[in-house]
Each structure stands twice: as structure tokens, then as C-alpha cells.
Design an enzyme around this catalytic site. Structure first.
Site, PDB file in Angstrom:
ATOM      1  N   HIS A   1       0.880  -1.185   0.000  1.00  0.00           N
ATOM      2  CA  HIS A   1       0.000   0.000   0.000  1.00  0.00           C
ATOM      3  C   HIS A   1       0.914   1.232   0.000  1.00  0.00           C
ATOM      4  O   HIS A   1       1.758   1.369  -0.885  1.00  0.00           O
ATOM      5  CB  HIS A   1      -0.902  -0.119   1.236  1.00  0.00           C
ATOM      6  CG  HIS A   1      -2.067   0.814   1.321  1.00  0.00           C
ATOM      7  ND1 HIS A   1      -2.453   1.647   0.311  1.00  0.00           N
ATOM      8  CD2 HIS A   1      -2.948   1.038   2.338  1.00  0.00           C
ATOM      9  CE1 HIS A   1      -3.523   2.342   0.699  1.00  0.00           C
ATOM     10  NE2 HIS A   1      -3.839   2.000   1.935  1.00  0.00           N
TER      11      HIS A   1
ATOM     12  N   HIS B   1      -1.732  -2.311  -9.742  1.00  0.00           N
ATOM     13  CA  HIS B   1      -2.724  -1.722  -8.844  1.00  0.00           C
ATOM     14  C   HIS B   1      -3.959  -2.609  -8.842  1.00  0.00           C
ATOM     15  O   HIS B   1      -4.323  -3.154  -9.882  1.00  0.00           O
ATOM     16  CB  HIS B   1      -3.096  -0.295  -9.296  1.00  0.00           C
ATOM     17  CG  HIS B   1      -3.739   0.487  -8.208  1.00  0.00           C
ATOM     18  ND1 HIS B   1      -5.081   0.400  -7.947  1.00  0.00           N
ATOM     19  CD2 HIS B   1      -3.216   1.329  -7.276  1.00  0.00           C
ATOM     20  CE1 HIS B   1      -5.369   1.175  -6.906  1.00  0.00           C
ATOM     21  NE2 HIS B   1      -4.255   1.745  -6.488  1.00  0.00           N
TER      22      HIS B   1
ATOM     23  N   ASP C   1       2.947   5.477  -6.551  1.00  0.00           N
ATOM     24  CA  ASP C   1       4.060   5.358  -5.603  1.00  0.00           C
ATOM     25  C   ASP C   1       5.408   5.232  -6.306  1.00  0.00           C
ATOM     26  O   ASP C   1       6.442   5.559  -5.732  1.00  0.00           O
ATOM     27  CB  ASP C   1       3.854   4.152  -4.682  1.00  0.00           C
ATOM     28  CG  ASP C   1       2.883   4.485  -3.563  1.00  0.00           C
ATOM     29  OD1 ASP C   1       2.703   5.680  -3.295  1.00  0.00           O
ATOM     30  OD2 ASP C   1       2.313   3.567  -2.976  1.00  0.00           O
TER      31      ASP C   1
HETATM   32  N1  CMC Z   1       5.624  -7.231  -9.960  1.00  0.00           N
HETATM   33  C1  CMC Z   1       5.489  -8.430 -10.608  1.00  0.00           C
HETATM   34  N2  CMC Z   1       4.317  -9.076 -10.794  1.00  0.00           N
HETATM   35  C2  CMC Z   1       3.218  -8.490 -10.290  1.00  0.00           C
HETATM   36  C3  CMC Z   1       3.264  -7.245  -9.614  1.00  0.00           C
HETATM   37  C4  CMC Z   1       4.518  -6.606  -9.462  1.00  0.00           C
HETATM   38  N3  CMC Z   1       4.610  -5.435  -8.843  1.00  0.00           N
HETATM   39  N4  CMC Z   1       2.019  -6.899  -9.219  1.00  0.00           N
HETATM   40  C5  CMC Z   1       1.215  -7.884  -9.641  1.00  0.00           C
HETATM   41  N5  CMC Z   1       1.923  -8.843 -10.281  1.00  0.00           N
HETATM   42  C6  CMC Z   1       1.395 -10.043 -10.962  1.00  0.00           C
HETATM   43  C7  CMC Z   1       0.978 -11.122  -9.983  1.00  0.00           C
HETATM   44  O1  CMC Z   1       2.025 -12.027  -9.725  1.00  0.00           O
HETATM   45  C8  CMC Z   1      -0.176 -11.764 -10.720  1.00  0.00           C
HETATM   46  O2  CMC Z   1       0.345 -12.566 -11.748  1.00  0.00           O
HETATM   47  P1  CMC Z   1      -0.433 -13.936 -12.191  1.00  0.00           P
HETATM   48  O3  CMC Z   1      -1.772 -13.462 -12.711  1.00  0.00           O
HETATM   49  O4  CMC Z   1       0.433 -14.539 -13.230  1.00  0.00           O
HETATM   50  O5  CMC Z   1      -0.555 -14.765 -10.937  1.00  0.00           O
HETATM   51  C9  CMC Z   1      -0.874 -10.589 -11.410  1.00  0.00           C
HETATM   52  O6  CMC Z   1       0.185  -9.634 -11.611  1.00  0.00           O
HETATM   53  C10 CMC Z   1      -1.991  -9.943 -10.614  1.00  0.00           C
HETATM   54  O7  CMC Z   1      -1.465  -9.581  -9.332  1.00  0.00           O
HETATM   55  P2  CMC Z   1      -2.292  -9.584  -7.982  1.00  0.00           P
HETATM   56  O8  CMC Z   1      -1.353  -9.767  -6.837  1.00  0.00           O
HETATM   57  O9  CMC Z   1      -3.449 -10.550  -8.087  1.00  0.00           O
HETATM   58  O10 CMC Z   1      -2.900  -8.136  -7.979  1.00  0.00           O
HETATM   59  P3  CMC Z   1      -3.555  -7.400  -6.748  1.00  0.00           P
HETATM   60  O11 CMC Z   1      -4.608  -6.544  -7.295  1.00  0.00           O
HETATM   61  O12 CMC Z   1      -3.952  -8.360  -5.681  1.00  0.00           O
HETATM   62  O13 CMC Z   1      -2.334  -6.528  -6.151  1.00  0.00           O
HETATM   63  C11 CMC Z   1      -0.815  -4.779  -5.782  1.00  0.00           C
HETATM   64  C12 CMC Z   1      -2.155  -5.195  -6.412  1.00  0.00           C
HETATM   65  C13 CMC Z   1      -0.680  -3.250  -5.884  1.00  0.00           C
HETATM   66  C14 CMC Z   1      -0.803  -5.161  -4.292  1.00  0.00           C
HETATM   67  C15 CMC Z   1       0.343  -5.491  -6.548  1.00  0.00           C
HETATM   68  O14 CMC Z   1       0.322  -5.132  -7.921  1.00  0.00           O
HETATM   69  C16 CMC Z   1       1.708  -5.219  -5.939  1.00  0.00           C
HETATM   70  O15 CMC Z   1       2.108  -5.908  -4.986  1.00  0.00           O
HETATM   71  N6  CMC Z   1       2.436  -4.159  -6.443  1.00  0.00           N
HETATM   72  C17 CMC Z   1       3.693  -3.765  -5.851  1.00  0.00           C
HETATM   73  C18 CMC Z   1       3.447  -2.901  -4.615  1.00  0.00           C
HETATM   74  C19 CMC Z   1       2.962  -1.504  -4.957  1.00  0.00           C
HETATM   75  O16 CMC Z   1       3.501  -0.847  -5.832  1.00  0.00           O
HETATM   76  N7  CMC Z   1       1.926  -1.026  -4.210  1.00  0.00           N
HETATM   77  C20 CMC Z   1       1.411   0.331  -4.343  1.00  0.00           C
HETATM   78  C21 CMC Z   1       0.014   0.385  -4.881  1.00  0.00           C
HETATM   79  S1  CMC Z   1      -0.445   2.062  -5.361  1.00  0.00           S
HETATM   80  C22 CMC Z   1      -0.606   2.926  -3.875  1.00  0.00           C
HETATM   81  C23 CMC Z   1      -1.862   2.613  -3.147  1.00  0.00           C
HETATM   82  O17 CMC Z   1      -2.942   2.997  -3.665  1.00  0.00           O
HETATM   83  O18 CMC Z   1      -1.773   1.999  -2.069  1.00  0.00           O
END
Ligand code: CMC
Length: 434
Positions: free
Chosen positions: A267, A309, A369
Site C-alpha cells: 500500500h 494496482h 508510488d
Molecule cells: N511485480 C510483478 N508481478 C506483479 C506485480 C509486481 N509489482 N504486481 C502484480 N503482479 C502479478 C501477480 O504475480 C499476478 O500474476 P499472475 O496473474 O500470473 O498470478 C498478477 O500480476 C496480478 O497480481 P495480484 O497480486 O493478483 O494483484 P492485486 O490486485 O492483488 O495486487 C498490488 C495489487 C498493488 C498489491 C500489486 O500489484 C503489488 O504488490 N504491487 C507492488 C506494490 C505496490 O507498488 N503497491 C502500491 C500500490 S499504489 C498505492 C496505493 O494505492 O496503495
């Protein structure tokens, strides 16, 4: 909200239940399942709230597919170009743009509430010197309840407004002092001659021994960052604030809980994590592609921080706006050798992620971010203050969402149910017989 219905048929019994289908002013229609358990005896299962609206709200609208973000109906692009952070605070809290007089009055109220109680100053010195400013902030904001219990009747709209104003006003002081304490520097008191953002920079960077004037370019960029982070509907920290205060807990405790939730690297902690990742990449001496490959490898839990995201699947409108300042700042500002290297790595990573199939197919664009971390770095903001600034900006969102919830008649304590998968009916065996 107009109401239609959706019929659910239980295949095992043939029983039918009609559930109301709620129509929002914009966004997907929403099935009201609150009667489902009573009617069918079933719960619904949705870990991570992938398809669940946890409340109704009139504050912030976002459409993740179209990259739309609006506060009280005003597009973020217009607010970013023409408004100020304090005007956005007024808008969020009062559900209307202020007149000139109202804005001046609001700015004066906020300016006159920036001081902290002197006893609260001593609270800071209870922390270890090397404490993370986020840890200090969680503690100090929670402690505000001990100082302002004179206005904590949550049923009283005037008390709620004063609490909101106090929080918005005191957050920059708490944020700056968390940093000053952790770096052994003297606390700098707020200066009522300065605007909100300049005052924060002044409390962060001024020294009693010399003059300090915040750069107008930095103050403007920071004000814009605060606008972009002011609210973001029902994200993890906002939902935490709502859940914590649904028990009628005091708002300072609820906001402290929100700050704790924001701190996580998935987050608000991502902005700091982005820079730590860039450092790791540079220090490793390995090619960038090694890290990109690791991020794609399902057996490696490494992720590219600042990418992806939950809601935005085409682009994050905040990232689009902030990207422009990011590139402009990088052109205009002089960076040190190390900063320059980090920024170059960031830009190379941005390029890879925008072109590589893995990221393109999964719609993993750089998020807000990614750029805010880089901007803070270029501004000379210490890394452990990045998430603190996010918390400072989001305070108005948290407190507005809290105010909306507690002013609704008959709101309920939040109490999710579960799908239990553990053992049942075991027989206890006394310890000497096990
Ligand atoms: N690097 C590599 N792979 C990723 C990433 C990443 N940063 N984010 C998602 N994926 C992949 C994930 O492995 C999955 O792949 P597959 O479909 O093959 O299993 C797919 O993309 C979907 O990911 P998810 O985890 O199901 O997506 P989510 O909606 O649950 O998570 C997130 C969203 C923001 C937590 C995640 O993208 C992440 O961990 N990003 C890095 C941390 C980050 O930058 N967070 C700040 C968010 S913006 C500020 C805010 O509003 O808080």
C-alpha cells in the site's frame, strides 16, 4: 439509487431469493446481499474484497478501467491543475468548493491549529532514536485522543468538524517532528506566516541557527502530491479506519490504525520500497533484466515495487499527472551522483515494464508510488519520510470517510464472517496424558 433485483436459486433445494440490485450514480451495479444469510443460510466468500462493496459513499469515485478519479465529482486532473491541497480538504470535508471567504477562513483555522500540546512534545522522546518516523506517527496520532477528549462526542457534527480540522492541521507538525526526533535535530515550531506545504518543509528542514526558505518549486510539487493522495475510496487503510471506528472508537485511534495499515509495502509503503529496490538493483551490480526476470518468476516472491494496482487496470491517473512533474523535476534539478544513478535505473525500469509482455498483459503499469518515491528522492526528502507524507495527505480522506460513516443513522459495527476450514469437536486430553 434506483432498485432492481437479482434472483439467486439454490440448486440443492430449489429455493429462490430475490436480492436488491443497487444502481450507483456511476460504476458497476451492486447486489445487496445483506439478507442472503437470513434467506438461504449462506455466507458469501470474497477474500481481498475482489467483488465486494463494503459501504456506500458520496466522497470519491474511481473507474479503474477508464483511469478516472474524482473527489466529490471533480476530476483529479482539474483539481491538480487549479486547486490547492487545503481547498481539496475543504471540498472533501464539506462536499462543496469553498467561496473565497470560506477558503480564507478555513486556511486560517488550519493555520491556527498547527501547534501541538507541549506535553505531547515529550511523548516523542519516549521513542528510540532510530525509530522509523511511521512508528512514531502511529503512536503520536493515537495519543492525540488523550489531549483532545473535550471534542470527542462522535454524534456531535461540530465535534467531528473540529477533530477533522485538528488532524489536518497537526499532521504536518507530527510528521516533521517524527523525522526531527529520529535524526536528533531540534523541533521547529510551525510558522503561521507560511502556507500548509511550505510550513511542513520549514518544520522538516529549517535550523534555529540559520534562515530557511522552502523552494517554491518544491512546495508546489509537494502540494500537488498531497492533492493526488488526499483520498482514494475504500483502499486498505481507509477500510481500516472505517472498520476501527465502526465500534465507535475515537477518531484519533481509528486514524492511527489507518496509518499502520498504510505503512505496508503493498500500500503506501511502496514509495519507500521503490527506492530500496532501486538501491538493491544498483548495489547488486547485476543487469536490470535479472530483476525483471525475478519479478516474473512465480517461484520467487520478488515483485517490482511501484508497479500494478488492484483497481487501475489501464493507467493510474495519479501516476499520469505525477509522471509529468517527475520528468520535469529530473530535468530541472541537480542530482548527486548516487541520486542520478537511482533515477536512471528507475527510468530504465519504467521503460522495461511498459514494453515487456508480462507487465503489459497483466496491466502492471507504474503506479503513483513509483513516481512519488522518485520525486521525493529528487527533492531531498529522506526515504523513511515518504510514507509519512502519504499519511499526512491521506488524513483528510480518512477523516472524511469516518465522518460520512458515523453521521449515517443506524450504521453497524463491521463484523465480517468467515469460511471455517479448521478442525471441530476435538476432545481435550490433559497434558500429562498427551
Ligand atoms: N511485480 C510483478 N508481478 C506483479 C506485480 C509486481 N509489482 N504486481 C502484480 N503482479 C502479478 C501477480 O504475480 C499476478 O500474476 P499472475 O496473474 O500470473 O498470478 C498478477 O500480476 C496480478 O497480481 P495480484 O497480486 O493478483 O494483484 P492485486 O490486485 O492483488 O495486487 C498490488 C495489487 C498493488 C498489491 C500489486 O500489484 C503489488 O504488490 N504491487 C507492488 C506494490 C505496490 O507498488 N503497491 C502500491 C500500490 S499504489 C498505492 C496505493 O494505492 O496503495
Amino acid at each position: 439509487m434506483t432498485t432492481d433485483t437479482v434472483t439467486i436459486i439454490d440448486d440443492s433445494t430449489g429455493k429462490k431469493v430475490q436480492l436488491p440490485l443497487l444502481t450507483p450514480t456511476s460504476g458497476p451495479k451492486t447486489i445487496d446481499i445483506s439478507a442472503l444469510y437470513k434467506e438461504l443460510g449462506y455466507f458469501t466468500y470474497d477474500p481481498g474484497f475482489m467483488s465486494t462493496a463494503s459501504c456506500s459513499s458520496k466522497i470519491t469515485f474511481l473507474d479503474g478501467n477508464k483511469g478516472v478519479l474524482q473527489y466529490r465529482g471533480y476530476p483529479i486532473e482539474q483539481l491538480a491543475a487549479q486547486s490547492s491541497y487545503l481547498e481539496v480538504c475543504y471540498l472533501l470535508m464539506n462536499d462543496k468548493l469553498p467561496s473565497k471567504t470560506e477558503l480564507a477562513e478555513f486556511e486560517s483555522i488550519i493555520t491556527n491549529h498547527t501547534m501541538l500540546h507541549e506535553a505531547l512534545k515529550r511523548f516523542f522522546s519516549g521513542f528510540r532514536r532510530d525509530a522509523h518516523p511511521m512508528a512514531i506517527m502511529v503512536g503520536v496520532v493515537g495519543a492525540l485522543a488523550a489531549f483532545y477528549h473535550d471534542h470527542m462526542d462522535i454524534r456531535n457534527p461540530e465535534h467531528r468538524m473540529i477533530t477533522a480540522q485538528r488532524l489536518v492541521a497537526k499532521m504536518p507538525t507530527i510528521a516533521a517532528w517524527s523525522y526531527r526526533y529520529a535524526t536528533g535535530k531540534p523541533f521547529i515550531y510551525p510558522d503561521n506566516n507560511l502556507g500548509y506545504t511550505e510550513n511542513f518543509l520549514h518544520m522538516m528542514f529549517a535550523m534555529p541557527s540559520e534562515d530557511y526558505k522552502a523552494s517554491p518549486l518544491l512546495a508546489k510539487a509537494l502540494d500537488l502530491i498531497l492533492i493526488l493522495h488526499a483520498d482514494h475510496e475504500q483502499n486498505a487503510s481507509t477500510s481500516t479506519v472505517r472498520l476501527a471506528s465502526s465500534s465507535d472508537a475515537n477518531p484519533f485511534a481509528a486514524v492511527a490504525a489507518g496509518i499502520a495499515a498504510l505503512w505496508g509495502p503493498a500500500h503506501g509503503g511502496a514509495n519507500e520500497a521503490v527506492i530500496r529496490m532501486l538501491m538493491e538493483i544498483n548495489d547488486s551490480g547485476k543487469p536490470l533484466q535479472t530483476f525483471v526476470d525475478r519479478a516474473k518468476d512465480k517461484n520467487d516472491d520478488f515483485r517490482l515495487m511501484g508497479f500494478g494496482h488492484r483497481v487501475y487496470k489501464n493507467f493510474d491517473p495519479r501516476a499520469t499527472l505525477i509522471r509529468q512533474i517527475c520528468h520535469q523535476l529530473l530535468n530541472d534539478m541537480e542530482s548527486t551522483g548516487e541520486q542520478k544513478k537511482l533515477l536512471e535505473t528507475a527510468m530504465a525500469l519504467e521503460k522495461v515494464a511498459l514494453e515487456d509482455d508480462y507487465f503489459v498483459q497483466r496491466k502492471l503499469y507504474p503506479n503513483v508510488d513509483f513516481y512519488s518515491g522518485i520525486i521525493f528522492l529528487a527533492m531531498g526528502i529522506p526515504m523513511n519520510m515518504f510514507t509519512v507524507i502519504f499519511a499526512m495527505a491521506r488524513t483528510i480522506g480518512w477523516i472524511t470517510q469516518w465522518n460520512e460513516m458515523v453521521s449515517e443513522p443506524g450504521y453497524k459495527i463491521g463484523r465480517p464472517r468467515q469460511l471455517y476450514t479448521g478442525p471441530i469437536d476435538l476432545e481435550y486430553i490433559p497434558v500429562d496424558k498427551r
